[in-house]
Motif scaffolding. Structure first.
Motif, PDB file in Angstrom:
ATOM      1  N   ALA A 266      -0.339   3.228   3.644  1.00 27.01           N
ATOM      2  CA  ALA A 266       0.934   3.274   4.530  1.00 27.01           C
ATOM      3  C   ALA A 266       2.406   3.510   4.071  1.00 27.01           C
ATOM      4  CB  ALA A 266       0.970   3.306   5.622  1.00 27.01           C
ATOM      5  N   LEU A 267       2.079   2.478   3.272  1.00 28.79           N
ATOM      6  CA  LEU A 267       3.545   2.028   2.722  1.00 28.79           C
ATOM      7  C   LEU A 267       3.661   2.748   1.580  1.00 28.79           C
ATOM      8  CD1 LEU A 267       3.838  -1.443   2.478  1.00 28.79           C
ATOM      9  CD2 LEU A 267       5.299  -0.029   3.818  1.00 28.79           C
ATOM     10  N   ALA A 268       2.570   3.481   0.796  1.00 30.08           N
ATOM     11  CA  ALA A 268       3.242   4.707  -0.390  1.00 30.08           C
ATOM     12  C   ALA A 268       2.795   5.619  -0.023  1.00 30.08           C
ATOM     13  CB  ALA A 268       1.501   3.835  -1.053  1.00 30.08           C
ATOM     14  N   ALA A 269       3.520   6.238   0.923  1.00 28.01           N
ATOM     15  CA  ALA A 269       2.860   7.411   1.428  1.00 28.01           C
ATOM     16  C   ALA A 269       4.891   7.921   1.404  1.00 28.01           C
ATOM     17  CB  ALA A 269       2.069   7.869   2.842  1.00 28.01           C
ATOM     18  N   PRO A 270       4.999   8.929   1.714  1.00 27.90           N
ATOM     19  CA  PRO A 270       6.134   9.424   2.371  1.00 27.90           C
ATOM     20  C   PRO A 270       6.541   9.536   3.849  1.00 27.90           C
ATOM     21  CG  PRO A 270       5.545  11.464   0.879  1.00 27.90           C
ATOM     22  CD  PRO A 270       3.899  10.710   1.342  1.00 27.90           C
ATOM     23  N   GLY A 271       7.213   9.632   3.823  1.00 25.60           N
ATOM     24  CA  GLY A 271       7.667   9.357   5.166  1.00 25.60           C
ATOM     25  C   GLY A 271       7.498   7.473   6.138  1.00 25.60           C
ATOM     26  N   ARG A 272       7.507   6.378   4.487  1.00 25.18           N
ATOM     27  CA  ARG A 272       7.308   5.427   4.734  1.00 25.18           C
ATOM     28  C   ARG A 272       8.010   4.558   5.663  1.00 25.18           C
ATOM     29  NH1 ARG A 272       8.800   1.929   1.313  1.00 25.18           N
ATOM     30  NH2 ARG A 272       9.706   2.518  -1.094  1.00 25.18           N
ATOM     31  N   VAL A 290       4.036  -5.610  16.650  1.00 25.33           N
ATOM     32  CA  VAL A 290       2.551  -5.423  16.037  1.00 25.33           C
ATOM     33  C   VAL A 290       2.544  -4.165  16.451  1.00 25.33           C
ATOM     34  CG1 VAL A 290       2.478  -7.434  15.295  1.00 25.33           C
ATOM     35  CG2 VAL A 290       1.883  -6.824  17.117  1.00 25.33           C
ATOM     36  N   ARG A 291       2.658  -3.960  17.608  1.00 24.86           N
ATOM     37  CA  ARG A 291       2.214  -2.246  18.150  1.00 24.86           C
ATOM     38  C   ARG A 291       2.714  -1.449  17.655  1.00 24.86           C
ATOM     39  NH1 ARG A 291       2.294  -5.076  23.296  1.00 24.86           N
ATOM     40  NH2 ARG A 291       4.669  -4.407  23.838  1.00 24.86           N
ATOM     41  N   ARG A 292       4.597  -1.346  17.229  1.00 24.56           N
ATOM     42  CA  ARG A 292       5.151  -0.076  16.780  1.00 24.56           C
ATOM     43  C   ARG A 292       4.434  -0.134  15.269  1.00 24.56           C
ATOM     44  NH1 ARG A 292      10.357  -0.142  14.457  1.00 24.56           N
ATOM     45  NH2 ARG A 292      10.651   2.348  14.156  1.00 24.56           N
ATOM     46  N   ALA A 293       4.217  -2.307  14.898  1.00 21.44           N
ATOM     47  CA  ALA A 293       3.835  -0.668  12.994  1.00 21.44           C
ATOM     48  C   ALA A 293       2.272  -0.482  13.842  1.00 21.44           C
ATOM     49  CB  ALA A 293       3.821  -2.563  13.189  1.00 21.44           C
ATOM     50  N   ALA A 294       1.378  -0.896  14.571  1.00 24.24           N
ATOM     51  CA  ALA A 294      -0.118  -0.489  13.628  1.00 24.24           C
ATOM     52  C   ALA A 294       0.164   1.104  13.543  1.00 24.24           C
ATOM     53  CB  ALA A 294      -0.901  -1.080  15.000  1.00 24.24           C
ATOM     54  N   THR A 295       0.878   1.693  15.032  1.00 23.04           N
ATOM     55  CA  THR A 295       1.204   2.729  14.705  1.00 23.04           C
ATOM     56  C   THR A 295       1.892   3.613  14.135  1.00 23.04           C
ATOM     57  OG1 THR A 295       1.542   3.513  17.560  1.00 23.04           O
ATOM     58  CG2 THR A 295       2.525   4.844  16.258  1.00 23.04           C
ATOM     59  N   LEU A 296       2.670   2.766  13.227  1.00 27.80           N
ATOM     60  CA  LEU A 296       3.180   3.443  12.314  1.00 27.80           C
ATOM     61  C   LEU A 296       2.432   3.459  10.881  1.00 27.80           C
ATOM     62  CD1 LEU A 296       6.905   1.789  12.035  1.00 27.80           C
ATOM     63  CD2 LEU A 296       6.430   4.243  12.339  1.00 27.80           C
ATOM     64  N   VAL A 297       1.578   2.405  10.800  1.00 28.38           N
ATOM     65  CA  VAL A 297       0.546   2.702   9.652  1.00 28.38           C
ATOM     66  C   VAL A 297      -0.471   4.122  10.206  1.00 28.38           C
ATOM     67  CG1 VAL A 297      -1.542   1.777   8.044  1.00 28.38           C
ATOM     68  CG2 VAL A 297       0.697   0.564   9.129  1.00 28.38           C
ATOM     69  N   GLU A 298      -0.542   4.318  10.832  1.00 22.40           N
ATOM     70  CA  GLU A 298      -1.317   5.462  11.590  1.00 22.40           C
ATOM     71  C   GLU A 298      -0.933   6.501  10.752  1.00 22.40           C
ATOM     72  OE1 GLU A 298      -5.226   6.537  14.731  1.00 22.40           O
ATOM     73  OE2 GLU A 298      -3.478   5.105  15.094  1.00 22.40           O
ATOM     74  N   ARG A 299       0.393   6.815  11.689  1.00 19.17           N
ATOM     75  CA  ARG A 299       1.534   7.519  10.967  1.00 19.17           C
ATOM     76  C   ARG A 299       1.911   7.984   9.589  1.00 19.17           C
ATOM     77  NH1 ARG A 299       6.076   7.254  16.121  1.00 19.17           N
ATOM     78  NH2 ARG A 299       5.388   8.019  18.014  1.00 19.17           N
ATOM     79  N   ALA A 300       1.655   7.277   9.073  1.00 15.50           N
ATOM     80  CA  ALA A 300       2.017   7.609   7.416  1.00 15.50           C
ATOM     81  C   ALA A 300       0.724   7.299   6.926  1.00 15.50           C
ATOM     82  CB  ALA A 300       2.430   6.301   7.119  1.00 15.50           C
ATOM     83  N   GLY A 301      -0.288   7.547   7.373  1.00  8.81           N
ATOM     84  CA  GLY A 301      -1.987   8.114   6.504  1.00  8.81           C
ATOM     85  C   GLY A 301      -2.710   6.754   6.352  1.00  8.81           C
ATOM     86  N   GLY A 302      -2.366   5.468   6.850  1.00  8.87           N
ATOM     87  CA  GLY A 302      -2.497   4.904   6.363  1.00  8.87           C
ATOM     88  C   GLY A 302      -4.348   4.203   6.856  1.00  8.87           C
ATOM     89  N   ARG A 303      -4.731   4.640   8.356  1.00 10.03           N
ATOM     90  CA  ARG A 303      -5.948   4.655   8.371  1.00 10.03           C
ATOM     91  C   ARG A 303      -6.705   5.744   7.918  1.00 10.03           C
ATOM     92  NH1 ARG A 303      -6.766   3.738  15.162  1.00 10.03           N
ATOM     93  NH2 ARG A 303      -9.270   3.458  14.820  1.00 10.03           N
ATOM     94  N   THR A 304      -6.087   6.955   7.670  1.00  4.95           N
ATOM     95  CA  THR A 304      -6.786   8.089   7.196  1.00  4.95           C
ATOM     96  C   THR A 304      -7.419   7.884   5.907  1.00  4.95           C
ATOM     97  OG1 THR A 304      -5.927   9.690   8.639  1.00  4.95           O
ATOM     98  CG2 THR A 304      -7.072  10.454   7.068  1.00  4.95           C
ATOM     99  N   ALA A 305      -6.490   7.173   4.898  1.00  2.58           N
ATOM    100  CA  ALA A 305      -6.698   6.858   3.576  1.00  2.58           C
ATOM    101  C   ALA A 305      -7.944   6.066   3.482  1.00  2.58           C
ATOM    102  CB  ALA A 305      -5.431   5.990   2.743  1.00  2.58           C
ATOM    103  N   ALA A 306      -7.627   4.409   4.327  1.00  7.11           N
ATOM    104  CA  ALA A 306      -8.587   3.270   4.341  1.00  7.11           C
ATOM    105  C   ALA A 306      -9.601   3.897   5.024  1.00  7.11           C
ATOM    106  CB  ALA A 306      -7.818   2.571   4.837  1.00  7.11           C
ATOM    107  N   LEU A 307      -9.972   5.286   5.451  1.00  9.41           N
ATOM    108  CA  LEU A 307     -11.362   5.744   5.424  1.00  9.41           C
ATOM    109  C   LEU A 307     -11.166   6.270   4.908  1.00  9.41           C
ATOM    110  CD1 LEU A 307     -10.615   6.988   9.334  1.00  9.41           C
ATOM    111  CD2 LEU A 307     -12.408   5.139   8.688  1.00  9.41           C
TER     112      LEU A 307
END
Length: 346
Positions: A266-272, A290-307
């Motif tokens: 997520a930190l490597a993605a645009p809009g990080r 931490v709740r906000r951070a989890a939401t931001l990680v998902e919005r930035a594509g971190g969850r999708t990239a890991a999957l």
């Protein structure tokens, strides 16, 4: 005259495969543990989920025994009996438990499978001692394997896997002190997951059964890919997992500032920027952060990239199994197990 009906038996499902292997390995694992100093044996039994503090029989569900099953199936896939793989199964289970004992201390994790970690239940010193005993016992188990001609190679494989585990944990500890952003920040490319123990489990079983070197090597690589996918699953569960399933608080990895793959991607993605600013703003995130951070990680594509990364490793593992010369029925069981673990990951 009517022809007799052919009764087709459905292939075993993953829970049945795991249960069969656990039941086969359990007596040898218990015998190995019971040979330790009684106090150390109790702590080892607690770590393995066999008992509670004080030695009373455990009242909760134990682990699935994936590594044990891989060692047994590795032996069968190489044309040997399931029993030939039992020493390898015991050794990898002991090594895995050793690594968890020490990792919990280093990471400060107070819970393991919903119970106090060994270091919280018994103390740090006793937990370290138990881990040391389990490592020594894992090596000793292989030296005493009935397939004595294959024991030296098995010990070498186990110790190489333990070296890889140490390397991975060393990186984790070093990464904890590096910043989230800037020239010294950890990137997704810095994180080298190995999957060493699952690869070791498959190859140990095959090696003890006398598999050709290339077959054992292919199983090792397949297990490593599977292990990496498994580790990525842990990364995902460490942020979004259900505490009732993981036995750990939700968002635990974010709360501890662990630099896991979803966050780094997520930190490597645009809009990080919002995520980077939040993570860099404080050393310890409160519940809202931490709740906000989890939401931001998902919005930035971190969850999708890991999957996506997990899927690639699972595909690679399946390809290696398909290309290896394996006994058909155990190979089918391995693929069933792979599919089950894929669903855990994806």
């Amino acid at each position: 005259m009517t022809s007799p009906r052919t009764v087709l038996t459905a292939p075993p499902a993953a829970p049945e495969i795991l249960a069969r292997c656990r039941e086969l390995v359990a007596p040898a694992l218990a015998e190995a543990i019971d040979g330790l100093h009684p106090w150390v044996a109790e702590m080892a039994g607690y770590a393995l989920g066999r008992c509670e503090v004080g030695g009373a029989p455990a009242t909760h569900r134990q682990g699935k025994g994936v590594r044990q099953a891989l060692a047994v199936l590795g032996a069968e896939a190489a044309g040997g009996s399931a029993e030939v793989g039992v020493p390898g199964a015991v050794a990898v289970e002991l090594l895995h438990t050793f690594s968890l004992l020490h990792d919990d201390i280093m990471d400060g994790d107070a819970l393991r499978r919903g119970r106090p970690a060994v270091w919280k239940a018994y103390g740090t010193g006793p937990a370290v001692l138990t881990g040391d005993a389990l490592f020594a016992l894992a090596v000793e188990t292989l030296t005493m394997a009935p397939a004595t001609s294959h024991a030296p190679a098995a010990v070498r494989r186990l110790t190489r896997a333990s070296r890889d585990l140490v390397r991975g944990q060393a990186d984790d500890l070093l990464f904890a002190h590096r910043p989230w952003t800037g020239p010294d920040a950890v990137s997704a490319g810095d994180e080298h997951k190995t999957g060493a123990l699952l690869g070791c489990a498959l190859a140990l079983g095959a090696g003890l059964a006398g598999a050709p070197r290339e077959t054992a090597a292919a199983l090792d690589r397949a297990g490593r890919h599977l292990g990496v996918a498994f580790q990525i699953a842990d990364d995902l569960l460490g942020i979004w997992g259900d505490p009732a399933v993981t036995g750990k608080p939700v968002h635990g990895d974010l709360r501890h500032g662990k630099k896991t793959l979803p966050v780094l991607a997520a930190l490597a993605a645009p809009g990080r920027s919002p995520l980077a600013e939040l993570l860099a703003s404080t050393a310890v995130l409160d519940d809202g952060a931490v709740r906000r951070a989890a939401t931001l990680v998902e919005r930035a594509g971190g969850r999708t990239a890991a999957l996506g990364a997990a899927r690639r490793h699972l595909t690679a593992a399946d390809t290696l199994l398909a290309g290896a010369s394996l006994a058909p029925s155990p190979a089918a069981d391995l693929r069933t197990l792979l599919s089950s673990l894929a669903h855990r990951t994806i």
